[in-house]
Design a protein around this motif. Structure first.
Motif, PDB file in Angstrom:
ATOM      1  N   VAL A   7       0.850  -1.198   0.000  1.00 53.79           N
ATOM      2  CA  VAL A   7       0.000   0.000   0.000  1.00 53.79           C
ATOM      3  C   VAL A   7       0.880   1.242   0.000  1.00 53.79           C
ATOM      4  CG1 VAL A   7      -1.765   1.293   1.260  1.00 53.79           C
ATOM      5  CG2 VAL A   7      -1.905  -1.196   1.139  1.00 53.79           C
ATOM      6  N   SER A   8       1.953   1.199   0.780  1.00 54.90           N
ATOM      7  CA  SER A   8       2.896   2.320   0.807  1.00 54.90           C
ATOM      8  C   SER A   8       3.490   2.570  -0.582  1.00 54.90           C
ATOM      9  CB  SER A   8       4.000   2.022   1.820  1.00 54.90           C
ATOM     10  OG  SER A   8       4.953   3.030   1.834  1.00 54.90           O
ATOM     11  N   ARG A   9       3.877   1.503  -1.266  1.00 55.06           N
ATOM     12  CA  ARG A   9       4.404   1.646  -2.640  1.00 55.06           C
ATOM     13  C   ARG A   9       3.349   2.180  -3.587  1.00 55.06           C
ATOM     14  NH1 ARG A   9       7.212  -3.629  -4.624  1.00 55.06           N
ATOM     15  NH2 ARG A   9       6.440  -2.678  -6.517  1.00 55.06           N
ATOM     16  N   LEU A  10       2.111   1.720  -3.408  1.00 54.07           N
ATOM     17  CA  LEU A  10       1.011   2.185  -4.249  1.00 54.07           C
ATOM     18  C   LEU A  10       0.751   3.680  -4.023  1.00 54.07           C
ATOM     19  CD1 LEU A  10      -0.919   0.951  -6.326  1.00 54.07           C
ATOM     20  CD2 LEU A  10      -2.538   0.561  -4.463  1.00 54.07           C
ATOM     21  N   CYS A  75      -1.518  14.952   3.018  1.00 53.65           N
ATOM     22  CA  CYS A  75      -0.399  15.838   3.352  1.00 53.65           C
ATOM     23  C   CYS A  75       0.937  15.236   2.909  1.00 53.65           C
ATOM     24  CB  CYS A  75      -0.388  16.123   4.847  1.00 53.65           C
ATOM     25  SG  CYS A  75       0.697  17.484   5.299  1.00 53.65           S
ATOM     26  N   VAL A  76       1.065  13.920   3.054  1.00 52.15           N
ATOM     27  CA  VAL A  76       2.318  13.263   2.666  1.00 52.15           C
ATOM     28  C   VAL A  76       2.371  13.011   1.157  1.00 52.15           C
ATOM     29  CG1 VAL A  76       3.724  11.181   2.924  1.00 52.15           C
ATOM     30  CG2 VAL A  76       2.658  12.204   4.923  1.00 52.15           C
ATOM     31  N   TYR A  77       1.293  12.463   0.602  1.00 57.42           N
ATOM     32  CA  TYR A  77       1.310  12.012  -0.787  1.00 57.42           C
ATOM     33  C   TYR A  77       0.523  12.888  -1.750  1.00 57.42           C
ATOM     34  CZ  TYR A  77       3.019   7.740   1.384  1.00 57.42           C
ATOM     35  OH  TYR A  77       3.747   6.839   2.100  1.00 57.42           O
ATOM     36  N   GLY A  78      -0.266  13.815  -1.249  1.00 57.14           N
ATOM     37  CA  GLY A  78      -1.142  14.601  -2.112  1.00 57.14           C
ATOM     38  C   GLY A  78      -0.594  15.955  -2.512  1.00 57.14           C
ATOM     39  N   GLN A  79       0.627  16.252  -2.125  1.00 57.59           N
ATOM     40  CA  GLN A  79       1.240  17.531  -2.474  1.00 57.59           C
ATOM     41  C   GLN A  79       1.844  17.474  -3.875  1.00 57.59           C
ATOM     42  OE1 GLN A  79       0.974  20.028  -0.262  1.00 57.59           O
ATOM     43  NE2 GLN A  79       0.054  18.675   1.258  1.00 57.59           N
ATOM     44  N   GLU A  80       2.152  18.639  -4.416  1.00 57.20           N
ATOM     45  CA  GLU A  80       2.805  18.667  -5.740  1.00 57.20           C
ATOM     46  C   GLU A  80       4.273  18.302  -5.652  1.00 57.20           C
ATOM     47  OE1 GLU A  80       2.113  22.157  -8.039  1.00 57.20           O
ATOM     48  OE2 GLU A  80      -0.044  22.068  -7.722  1.00 57.20           O
ATOM     49  N   ALA A 106      -4.322   4.147   7.886  1.00 57.40           N
ATOM     50  CA  ALA A 106      -4.808   4.421   6.525  1.00 57.40           C
ATOM     51  C   ALA A 106      -4.445   3.269   5.596  1.00 57.40           C
ATOM     52  CB  ALA A 106      -4.233   5.733   6.011  1.00 57.40           C
ATOM     53  N   ASP A 107      -3.235   2.726   5.730  1.00 59.79           N
ATOM     54  CA  ASP A 107      -2.816   1.581   4.913  1.00 59.79           C
ATOM     55  C   ASP A 107      -3.790   0.421   5.076  1.00 59.79           C
ATOM     56  OD1 ASP A 107      -0.593   2.959   4.067  1.00 59.79           O
ATOM     57  OD2 ASP A 107       0.862   1.740   5.178  1.00 59.79           O
TER      58      ASP A 107
END
Length: 125
Positions: A7-10, A75-80, A106-107
């Motif tokens: 999931v982290s890789r995804l 916040c971690v993955y949704g930023q540009e 979340a995972d």
């Protein structure tokens, strides 16, 4: 508590996909019809083979999370740009360990949602 590696890789893949210029074009395909077969009309606006339905399903699962978990993932993955865990924890106003716990939770929820989506998709075939 540890993260679910796939999931982290995804989520990392989703970060790259989300920030790719080609994904900023609006997609008019229905996620319910994500199979390239004879049911697809010739005049569809988008070739379904070029659409990453796994990322759309993941995004749907992310936005179904409870608010603190969704906020942590975004916040971690949704930023540009990649900002890292320390900066994300600072932005959210929480400790880094709390951010890690939110991401672990979340995972697990994302894994459950994706598995249930896959089961329903397989059942519908």
């Amino acid at each position: 508590m540890s993260r679910i590696w796939w999931v982290s890789r995804l989520l990392k893949r989703w970060f790259r996909w989300r920030n790719s210029p080609r994904t900023r074009i609006a997609c008019t395909l229905s996620l319910e019809n994500d199979v390239v077969d004879s049911s697809r009309r010739q005049n569809d606006l988008v070739n379904a083979r070029g659409v990453d339905f796994q990322m759309f399903r993941l995004e749907k699962a992310i936005f179904q999370l409870d608010a603190p978990l969704r906020d942590a993932v975004l916040c971690v993955y949704g930023q540009e740009e990649w900002i890292g865990y320390h900066a994300a924890a600072r932005i959210l106003g929480i400790h880094r360990r709390t951010l890690h716990r939110y991401l672990c939770d979340a995972d697990r929820q994302i894994e459950e949602k994706l598995e249930s989506q896959n089961e329903s998709h397989e059942r519908d075939k």
